[in-house]
Motif scaffolding. Sequence first.
Motif, PDB file in Angstrom:
ATOM      1  N   ASP A  94       0.852  -1.186   0.000  1.00 20.65           N
ATOM      2  CA  ASP A  94       0.000   0.000   0.000  1.00 20.65           C
ATOM      3  C   ASP A  94       0.888   1.236   0.000  1.00 20.65           C
ATOM      4  OD1 ASP A  94      -1.900   1.935   0.229  1.00 20.65           O
ATOM      5  OD2 ASP A  94      -2.686   1.283   2.176  1.00 20.65           O
ATOM      6  N   ALA A  95       0.919   1.916  -1.151  1.00 21.07           N
ATOM      7  CA  ALA A  95       1.773   3.095  -1.295  1.00 21.07           C
ATOM      8  C   ALA A  95       1.102   4.374  -0.811  1.00 21.07           C
ATOM      9  CB  ALA A  95       2.205   3.255  -2.750  1.00 21.07           C
ATOM     10  N   ASN A  96      -0.216   4.331  -0.520  1.00 21.11           N
ATOM     11  CA  ASN A  96      -0.916   5.523  -0.025  1.00 21.11           C
ATOM     12  C   ASN A  96      -0.605   6.770  -0.845  1.00 21.11           C
ATOM     13  OD1 ASN A  96      -0.612   3.993   3.026  1.00 21.11           O
ATOM     14  ND2 ASN A  96      -2.596   4.816   2.446  1.00 21.11           N
ATOM     15  N   GLN A  97      -0.650   6.636  -2.177  1.00 19.44           N
ATOM     16  CA  GLN A  97      -0.452   7.744  -3.124  1.00 19.44           C
ATOM     17  C   GLN A  97       0.997   8.236  -3.179  1.00 19.44           C
ATOM     18  OE1 GLN A  97      -3.669  10.859  -2.795  1.00 19.44           O
ATOM     19  NE2 GLN A  97      -4.128   9.805  -0.879  1.00 19.44           N
ATOM     20  N   GLY A  98       1.941   7.469  -2.620  1.00 18.83           N
ATOM     21  CA  GLY A  98       3.293   7.968  -2.411  1.00 18.83           C
ATOM     22  C   GLY A  98       4.198   8.014  -3.619  1.00 18.83           C
ATOM     23  N   TRP A  99       3.846   7.340  -4.708  1.00 20.19           N
ATOM     24  CA  TRP A  99       4.714   7.302  -5.888  1.00 20.19           C
ATOM     25  C   TRP A  99       4.144   8.170  -7.015  1.00 20.19           C
ATOM     26  CZ3 TRP A  99       4.410   1.284  -5.648  1.00 20.19           C
ATOM     27  CH2 TRP A  99       5.301   0.807  -4.680  1.00 20.19           C
ATOM     28  N   GLU A 100       5.038   8.684  -7.845  1.00 18.49           N
ATOM     29  CA  GLU A 100       4.627   9.265  -9.118  1.00 18.49           C
ATOM     30  C   GLU A 100       4.343   8.129 -10.094  1.00 18.49           C
ATOM     31  OE1 GLU A 100       4.047  12.448  -9.490  1.00 18.49           O
ATOM     32  OE2 GLU A 100       4.714  12.838  -7.437  1.00 18.49           O
ATOM     33  N   VAL A 101       3.663   8.431 -11.191  1.00 17.59           N
ATOM     34  CA  VAL A 101       3.223   7.375 -12.105  1.00 17.59           C
ATOM     35  C   VAL A 101       4.397   6.567 -12.637  1.00 17.59           C
ATOM     36  CG1 VAL A 101       2.062   6.885 -14.285  1.00 17.59           C
ATOM     37  CG2 VAL A 101       1.112   8.611 -12.724  1.00 17.59           C
ATOM     38  N   ASP A 102       5.400   7.247 -13.213  1.00 16.26           N
ATOM     39  CA  ASP A 102       6.544   6.515 -13.773  1.00 16.26           C
ATOM     40  C   ASP A 102       7.315   5.776 -12.691  1.00 16.26           C
ATOM     41  OD1 ASP A 102       5.936   7.352 -16.330  1.00 16.26           O
ATOM     42  OD2 ASP A 102       7.307   9.059 -16.297  1.00 16.26           O
ATOM     43  N   GLU A 103       7.413   6.384 -11.526  1.00 18.39           N
ATOM     44  CA  GLU A 103       8.094   5.737 -10.401  1.00 18.39           C
ATOM     45  C   GLU A 103       7.357   4.472  -9.988  1.00 18.39           C
ATOM     46  OE1 GLU A 103       9.537   6.987  -5.867  1.00 18.39           O
ATOM     47  OE2 GLU A 103       7.890   8.054  -6.863  1.00 18.39           O
ATOM     48  N   ALA A 104       6.034   4.533  -9.969  1.00 14.15           N
ATOM     49  CA  ALA A 104       5.235   3.366  -9.617  1.00 14.15           C
ATOM     50  C   ALA A 104       5.463   2.230 -10.610  1.00 14.15           C
ATOM     51  CB  ALA A 104       3.761   3.729  -9.560  1.00 14.15           C
ATOM     52  N   ILE A 105       5.419   2.551 -11.890  1.00 17.13           N
ATOM     53  CA  ILE A 105       5.635   1.529 -12.917  1.00 17.13           C
ATOM     54  C   ILE A 105       7.027   0.919 -12.776  1.00 17.13           C
ATOM     55  CG2 ILE A 105       5.854   1.130 -15.403  1.00 17.13           C
ATOM     56  CD1 ILE A 105       3.753   3.399 -15.767  1.00 17.13           C
ATOM     57  N   ARG A 106       8.013   1.770 -12.595  1.00 18.79           N
ATOM     58  CA  ARG A 106       9.397   1.304 -12.459  1.00 18.79           C
ATOM     59  C   ARG A 106       9.573   0.425 -11.217  1.00 18.79           C
ATOM     60  NH1 ARG A 106      11.295   5.904 -12.734  1.00 18.79           N
ATOM     61  NH2 ARG A 106      11.617   6.367 -10.526  1.00 18.79           N
ATOM     62  N   THR A 107       9.003   0.848 -10.112  1.00 18.00           N
ATOM     63  CA  THR A 107       9.171   0.116  -8.858  1.00 18.00           C
ATOM     64  C   THR A 107       8.444  -1.227  -8.897  1.00 18.00           C
ATOM     65  OG1 THR A 107       9.329   2.215  -7.653  1.00 18.00           O
ATOM     66  CG2 THR A 107       8.872   0.238  -6.363  1.00 18.00           C
ATOM     67  N   ILE A 108       7.215  -1.221  -9.370  1.00 17.50           N
ATOM     68  CA  ILE A 108       6.455  -2.473  -9.433  1.00 17.50           C
ATOM     69  C   ILE A 108       7.099  -3.448 -10.411  1.00 17.50           C
ATOM     70  CG2 ILE A 108       4.212  -3.487 -10.008  1.00 17.50           C
ATOM     71  CD1 ILE A 108       2.973  -0.766  -9.118  1.00 17.50           C
ATOM     72  N   THR A 109       7.570  -2.935 -11.537  1.00 14.40           N
ATOM     73  CA  THR A 109       8.253  -3.800 -12.511  1.00 14.40           C
ATOM     74  C   THR A 109       9.504  -4.423 -11.901  1.00 14.40           C
ATOM     75  OG1 THR A 109       7.421  -2.469 -14.357  1.00 14.40           O
ATOM     76  CG2 THR A 109       9.325  -3.877 -14.779  1.00 14.40           C
ATOM     77  N   ARG A 110      10.223  -3.654 -11.115  1.00 10.92           N
ATOM     78  CA  ARG A 110      11.419  -4.197 -10.466  1.00 10.92           C
ATOM     79  C   ARG A 110      11.047  -5.292  -9.468  1.00 10.92           C
ATOM     80  NH1 ARG A 110      15.857  -0.877  -6.879  1.00 10.92           N
ATOM     81  NH2 ARG A 110      17.313  -2.610  -6.580  1.00 10.92           N
ATOM     82  N   LEU A 111       9.985  -5.082  -8.716  1.00 12.11           N
ATOM     83  CA  LEU A 111       9.519  -6.110  -7.788  1.00 12.11           C
ATOM     84  C   LEU A 111       9.136  -7.381  -8.534  1.00 12.11           C
ATOM     85  CD1 LEU A 111       7.288  -3.842  -5.513  1.00 12.11           C
ATOM     86  CD2 LEU A 111       9.465  -4.883  -4.853  1.00 12.11           C
ATOM     87  N   GLU A 112       8.512  -7.208  -9.686  1.00 13.81           N
ATOM     88  CA  GLU A 112       8.161  -8.361 -10.518  1.00 13.81           C
ATOM     89  C   GLU A 112       9.408  -9.073 -11.015  1.00 13.81           C
ATOM     90  OE1 GLU A 112       3.957  -6.487 -12.250  1.00 13.81           O
ATOM     91  OE2 GLU A 112       5.766  -6.493 -13.492  1.00 13.81           O
ATOM     92  N   ASP A 113      10.386  -8.312 -11.500  1.00 12.70           N
ATOM     93  CA  ASP A 113      11.617  -8.897 -12.033  1.00 12.70           C
ATOM     94  C   ASP A 113      12.391  -9.664 -10.958  1.00 12.70           C
ATOM     95  OD1 ASP A 113      11.018  -7.820 -14.492  1.00 12.70           O
ATOM     96  OD2 ASP A 113      12.370  -6.098 -14.283  1.00 12.70           O
ATOM     97  N   LEU A 114      12.270  -9.221  -9.712  1.00 10.02           N
ATOM     98  CA  LEU A 114      12.947  -9.898  -8.602  1.00 10.02           C
ATOM     99  C   LEU A 114      12.177 -11.123  -8.115  1.00 10.02           C
ATOM    100  CD1 LEU A 114      14.108  -6.783  -6.533  1.00 10.02           C
ATOM    101  CD2 LEU A 114      15.576  -8.383  -7.795  1.00 10.02           C
ATOM    102  N   GLY A 115      11.006 -11.343  -8.688  1.00 10.46           N
ATOM    103  CA  GLY A 115      10.232 -12.527  -8.327  1.00 10.46           C
ATOM    104  C   GLY A 115       9.694 -12.497  -6.906  1.00 10.46           C
ATOM    105  N   LEU A 116       9.309 -11.314  -6.417  1.00  6.43           N
ATOM    106  CA  LEU A 116       8.895 -11.184  -5.023  1.00  6.43           C
ATOM    107  C   LEU A 116       7.415 -11.505  -4.795  1.00  6.43           C
ATOM    108  CD1 LEU A 116      10.994  -8.045  -4.042  1.00  6.43           C
ATOM    109  CD2 LEU A 116      11.445 -10.452  -3.545  1.00  6.43           C
ATOM    110  N   ASP A 117       6.703 -11.829  -5.862  1.00  6.54           N
ATOM    111  CA  ASP A 117       5.339 -12.371  -5.787  1.00  6.54           C
ATOM    112  C   ASP A 117       4.419 -11.490  -4.950  1.00  6.54           C
ATOM    113  OD1 ASP A 117       3.215 -14.089  -6.195  1.00  6.54           O
ATOM    114  OD2 ASP A 117       3.776 -15.446  -4.562  1.00  6.54           O
ATOM    115  N   ILE A 118       4.164 -10.294  -5.440  1.00  8.02           N
ATOM    116  CA  ILE A 118       3.277  -9.346  -4.770  1.00  8.02           C
ATOM    117  C   ILE A 118       1.848  -9.606  -5.233  1.00  8.02           C
ATOM    118  CG2 ILE A 118       2.782  -6.909  -4.347  1.00  8.02           C
ATOM    119  CD1 ILE A 118       5.521  -8.025  -3.302  1.00  8.02           C
ATOM    120  N   GLU A 119       0.941  -9.822  -4.279  1.00 12.35           N
ATOM    121  CA  GLU A 119      -0.443 -10.121  -4.647  1.00 12.35           C
ATOM    122  C   GLU A 119      -1.120  -8.914  -5.283  1.00 12.35           C
ATOM    123  OE1 GLU A 119      -4.733 -11.490  -2.720  1.00 12.35           O
ATOM    124  OE2 GLU A 119      -3.142 -10.739  -1.415  1.00 12.35           O
TER     125      GLU A 119
END
Length: 363
Positions: A190-215
Amino acid sequence: MKIEEIELKHISIPLKKPFKTALRTVETAENTVVLIHTDDGQTGYGEAPPTKVITGDTNESTIAAIRSSIRPALLGKDIANLEEIQDALQTATDRDFSAKAAVDMAVYDLASKRLGVPLYQYLGGYGNQVETDLTISINEPEEMEADAVAAAEQGFSALKLKVGIDSEKDVRRVACIRRAVGDKMKIRLDANQGWEVDEAIRTITRLEDLGLDIELVEQPVKARDFEGLKRVKDNVNTVIMADESLFSPRDALDLLQMQAADLLNIKLMKCGGIYNALKIAAIAETYGVECMLGSMVESKISLTAAAHLAAAKKIITRVDLDAAILLAEDPVMGGFEKEIPWFTLTEAPGLGITGVRGLTEIE
């Protein structure tokens, strides 16, 4: 069963440890309690926490709205005429969502008591039990890891990690916790609006690439940036849930027509109570979109109302009502029965609440 009086009280409950998000820190629940008394001696219970950074509501504004606008509009009305009461309640003031929610749940408490049934049956009766996740406040990665491990040891199967202040550190937070709790634990962010759009995409993609399995990731961008929320959703594989973007049934319709979110987080304090929450759930069900039932820093009064709603509706598949576990004390007599991570609703009429200790007068 006519509304004879609407009484307001204050309740103060310390948290076990500070609740920290990208928007605020809370150490004590300082909430307004609503008691609706009827001419046949019944009492309905409701509650509103101050959530100024989210809803704009404070205790002072809630008290003022109920005393000046809502109370005069509802006195003398028959609980049997729920639609009339809701029309008067929802139009008594333009905003004041938490004030409406507190009065609304007290009305529903009385409406189901009138028929002698628990509220979850009155609202649909799909089930009588819900499983909550546990929120891990945003802190240094090591402290969050320790909190997550403690939650796993208590028996939780889903954790909601607060992120959104520092995206680089957020990745480390999630990686530490995933390593510590293993693969079976559901992890929600829960980011509570804390990221900018591009930052959100970049951060979530990195979490995906690391295989951290975020629901799922909840509210990665600013509340009213529906287009930005949609851009995040369209550019990641992880499920995106709207929270602060969703206040009203109109918001739900707009978000789903735009396909801006995969899931919706309904909170009584944002939408003005159970009446509007039911509308949001119905819209979501029409679109085939599942919902979470969330909460603010609330006591078992309003959490019980939320649990009844969540249990009653099949489309509500996730529950985030963990304030009942984050609070250091439980002054509420009755309500749901707690066996971590499950809340079970009793067969007592209405909310099943019989009293609240520690209520103080409001001047």
